[in-house]
Design a protein around this motif. Sequence first.
Motif, short mmCIF file in Angstrom:
data_model
loop_
_atom_site.label_atom_id
_atom_site.label_comp_id
_atom_site.label_asym_id
_atom_site.label_seq_id
_atom_site.Cartn_x
_atom_site.Cartn_y
_atom_site.Cartn_z
N ASN A 157 -4.93 61.82 -58.66
CA ASN A 157 -5.44 60.99 -59.77
C ASN A 157 -6.57 60.08 -59.29
N GLN A 158 -6.43 59.53 -58.10
CA GLN A 158 -7.49 58.67 -57.56
C GLN A 158 -8.74 59.48 -57.23
N ILE A 159 -8.56 60.69 -56.73
CA ILE A 159 -9.71 61.57 -56.46
C ILE A 159 -10.43 61.89 -57.76
N ALA A 160 -9.68 62.16 -58.81
CA ALA A 160 -10.30 62.44 -60.12
C ALA A 160 -11.09 61.23 -60.61
N ALA A 161 -10.55 60.03 -60.37
CA ALA A 161 -11.25 58.81 -60.77
C ALA A 161 -12.56 58.65 -60.01
N VAL A 162 -12.55 58.97 -58.72
CA VAL A 162 -13.78 58.88 -57.92
C VAL A 162 -14.80 59.91 -58.40
N GLN A 163 -14.33 61.12 -58.68
CA GLN A 163 -15.25 62.15 -59.17
C GLN A 163 -15.87 61.73 -60.50
N ALA A 164 -15.08 61.15 -61.39
CA ALA A 164 -15.60 60.68 -62.68
C ALA A 164 -16.62 59.56 -62.46
N ALA A 165 -16.32 58.65 -61.54
CA ALA A 165 -17.25 57.55 -61.25
C ALA A 165 -18.55 58.07 -60.67
N LEU A 166 -18.48 59.05 -59.77
CA LEU A 166 -19.70 59.65 -59.22
C LEU A 166 -20.50 60.36 -60.30
N ASN A 167 -19.80 61.02 -61.22
CA ASN A 167 -20.49 61.67 -62.34
C ASN A 167 -21.25 60.64 -63.18
N GLN A 222 -36.05 52.12 -58.34
CA GLN A 222 -34.93 52.35 -59.26
C GLN A 222 -34.85 51.18 -60.25
N PRO A 223 -35.03 51.46 -61.54
CA PRO A 223 -35.00 50.37 -62.52
C PRO A 223 -33.63 49.71 -62.64
N GLN A 246 -27.22 47.89 -60.52
CA GLN A 246 -26.08 48.51 -61.20
C GLN A 246 -25.58 49.73 -60.43
N LEU A 247 -26.51 50.56 -59.97
CA LEU A 247 -26.13 51.74 -59.19
C LEU A 247 -25.44 51.33 -57.90
N LEU A 248 -25.98 50.33 -57.21
CA LEU A 248 -25.38 49.87 -55.96
C LEU A 248 -23.98 49.31 -56.20
N ASN A 249 -23.81 48.56 -57.28
CA ASN A 249 -22.49 48.01 -57.61
C ASN A 249 -21.48 49.12 -57.86
N ARG A 250 -21.89 50.13 -58.62
CA ARG A 250 -21.00 51.26 -58.89
C ARG A 250 -20.64 51.98 -57.61
N LEU A 251 -21.64 52.20 -56.76
CA LEU A 251 -21.39 52.91 -55.49
C LEU A 251 -20.47 52.10 -54.58
N LYS A 252 -20.62 50.79 -54.60
CA LYS A 252 -19.73 49.95 -53.80
C LYS A 252 -18.28 50.07 -54.27
N ARG A 253 -18.09 50.11 -55.60
CA ARG A 253 -16.74 50.30 -56.15
C ARG A 253 -16.18 51.67 -55.73
N ILE A 254 -17.04 52.69 -55.77
CA ILE A 254 -16.61 54.03 -55.37
C ILE A 254 -16.22 54.05 -53.90
N VAL A 304 -22.50 57.81 -62.12
CA VAL A 304 -23.68 57.42 -61.34
C VAL A 304 -24.75 58.50 -61.46
N SER A 305 -24.35 59.76 -61.36
CA SER A 305 -25.31 60.86 -61.49
C SER A 305 -25.99 60.87 -62.85
N VAL A 306 -25.21 60.67 -63.89
CA VAL A 306 -25.78 60.65 -65.25
C VAL A 306 -26.75 59.48 -65.40
N ALA A 307 -26.36 58.31 -64.91
CA ALA A 307 -27.24 57.13 -65.02
C ALA A 307 -28.54 57.36 -64.26
N LEU A 308 -28.45 57.93 -63.07
CA LEU A 308 -29.64 58.19 -62.28
C LEU A 308 -30.51 59.27 -62.92
N THR A 309 -29.88 60.28 -63.49
CA THR A 309 -30.62 61.33 -64.19
C THR A 309 -31.34 60.76 -65.40
N GLU A 310 -30.66 59.89 -66.12
CA GLU A 310 -31.29 59.26 -67.29
C GLU A 310 -32.50 58.42 -66.87
#
Length: 96
Positions: free
Chosen positions: A46-56, A11-12, A16-24, A58-64
């Motif tokens: 509202n917190q669930i929506a924030a987690v879903q947005a954060a996971l999205n 993973q290049p 960054q991905l691990l840091n984001r996942l740790k926050r999630i 991560v998904s976009v970054a990994l897809t890119e």
Amino acid sequence: MSEHSAKKTVQPNKQQLLNRLKRIEGQVRGIHSMVESDRYCVDILNQIAAVQAALNKVSVALTEDHTHHCVSKAIQECNGEEAIDELMTVVKRMIR
């Protein structure tokens, strides 16, 4: 395990991905705590929506990363159709 899930890659942007996942993880623990302490439903939602947005994100970054590295390499090695099909299957699953 499917043949695709057994594939390995470097993973290049791993840290960054691990840091984001740790926050999630912390956010999810916070939601758990909110439910335990009977917090207001809208606050929890509202917190669930924030987690879903954060996971999205991560998904976009990994897809890119996957597109720029793995798919690009597969195209150069004449395996592009298979890599694109695999990517599109995952993208379709993500947007369900």
